[in-house]
Scaffold this motif. Structure first.
Motif, short mmCIF file in Angstrom:
data_model
loop_
_atom_site.label_atom_id
_atom_site.label_comp_id
_atom_site.label_asym_id
_atom_site.label_seq_id
_atom_site.Cartn_x
_atom_site.Cartn_y
_atom_site.Cartn_z
N ALA A 140 0.67 -1.23 0.10
CA ALA A 140 0.08 0.02 -0.25
C ALA A 140 0.79 1.48 -0.13
O ALA A 140 0.41 2.06 -0.50
N LEU A 141 2.14 1.17 0.66
CA LEU A 141 3.02 2.46 0.82
C LEU A 141 4.20 2.21 -0.45
O LEU A 141 4.84 3.21 -0.33
N LYS A 142 4.09 1.53 -1.35
CA LYS A 142 5.16 1.27 -2.38
C LYS A 142 5.24 2.77 -2.88
O LYS A 142 6.36 3.29 -3.34
N ASP A 143 4.21 3.29 -3.44
CA ASP A 143 4.23 4.41 -4.28
C ASP A 143 3.52 5.80 -3.89
O ASP A 143 3.26 6.55 -4.39
N GLN A 144 3.28 5.60 -2.67
CA GLN A 144 2.46 6.81 -2.00
C GLN A 144 2.90 7.01 -0.55
O GLN A 144 3.08 5.95 0.25
N PRO A 145 2.93 8.34 0.16
CA PRO A 145 3.43 8.32 1.57
C PRO A 145 2.45 7.79 2.41
O PRO A 145 2.62 7.77 3.61
N TYR A 146 1.00 7.78 2.06
CA TYR A 146 -0.02 7.33 3.16
C TYR A 146 -0.88 6.26 2.57
O TYR A 146 -0.81 6.04 1.45
#
Length: 202
Positions: A140-146
């Motif tokens: 879930a956090l691979k490509d986004q901060p949250y």
């Protein structure tokens, strides 16, 4: 006025943090109560209306809400302008609720079982295991901060909470470590911790 029954440095601290994050501390009454602690201290408080004398417990007139995920959904719906929830009709409403229920139904049981050293195929088939949990967060956090994208939300607050209490139990994946740091670096976190430290018994 809604009333939160709270005990310092407990699971209800995450709800206290939510109130700080939403900027509604003047619109929710917080009553500190004692609870039975794992170290044998404390005990049931007659002033706590929770049927099991646990926290958090939110009352709102004749209604009441228990369990953190439910309280978070209730309060973020009540105060949608704070931007920490996803109200009915929002394109991420389903994802928001899914993460809240994932925490209550999967993440916390898995972490408690792992901490207690309890393993059984039936438990892993039902709840998954720590490796599956870590993989889910990392993906879930691979490509986004949250967890919901570019903006912090109440699901980040809830799902990062166990690693704030037990930093040694936090997964070593860089994306998860960075996410935890982002969640704890927020001004509301410092304000909530200051209140907890002031309220905790010496």
């Amino acid at each position: 006025m809604p009333t939160l029954y709270h005990s310092p440095n407990s699971r209800s601290t995450s709800i206290l943090l939510l109130i700080e994050e939403m900027g509604v501390s003047d619109r929710i009454d917080v009553i500190d109560v004692s609870i039975a602690r794992q170290d044998g201290s404390g005990g049931p408080d007659a002033d706590n209306p929770h049927p099991e004398k646990k926290v958090p417990f939110l009352t709102d007139g004749d209604d009441h809400v228990r369990e953190r995920g439910a309280i978070i959904a209730y309060l973020t719906d009540m105060f949608p302008d704070a931007g920490l929830g996803r109200p009915v009709g929002h394109p991420q409403r389903g994802k928001f609720l899914s993460w809240l229920f994932y925490y209550q139904g999967v993440m916390e049981p898995v972490l408690v079982l792992d901490w207690a050293g309890i393993e059984h195929p039936a438990l892993q088939a039902t709840f998954r295991d720590r490796n599956a949990l870590v993989a889910r967060l990392a993906e879930a956090l691979k490509d986004q901060p949250y967890l919901l994208g570019q903006e912090y939300s109440a699901v980040d607050l809830l799902l990062s909470s166990p690693f704030q209490w037990l930093p040694d139990a936090a997964p070593e994946q860089p994306s998860i470590q960075a996410w935890i740091k982002r969640c704890t670096a927020r001004p509301a976190f410092a304000a909530a911790m200051a209140r907890e430290n002031a309220a905790a018994p010496a």
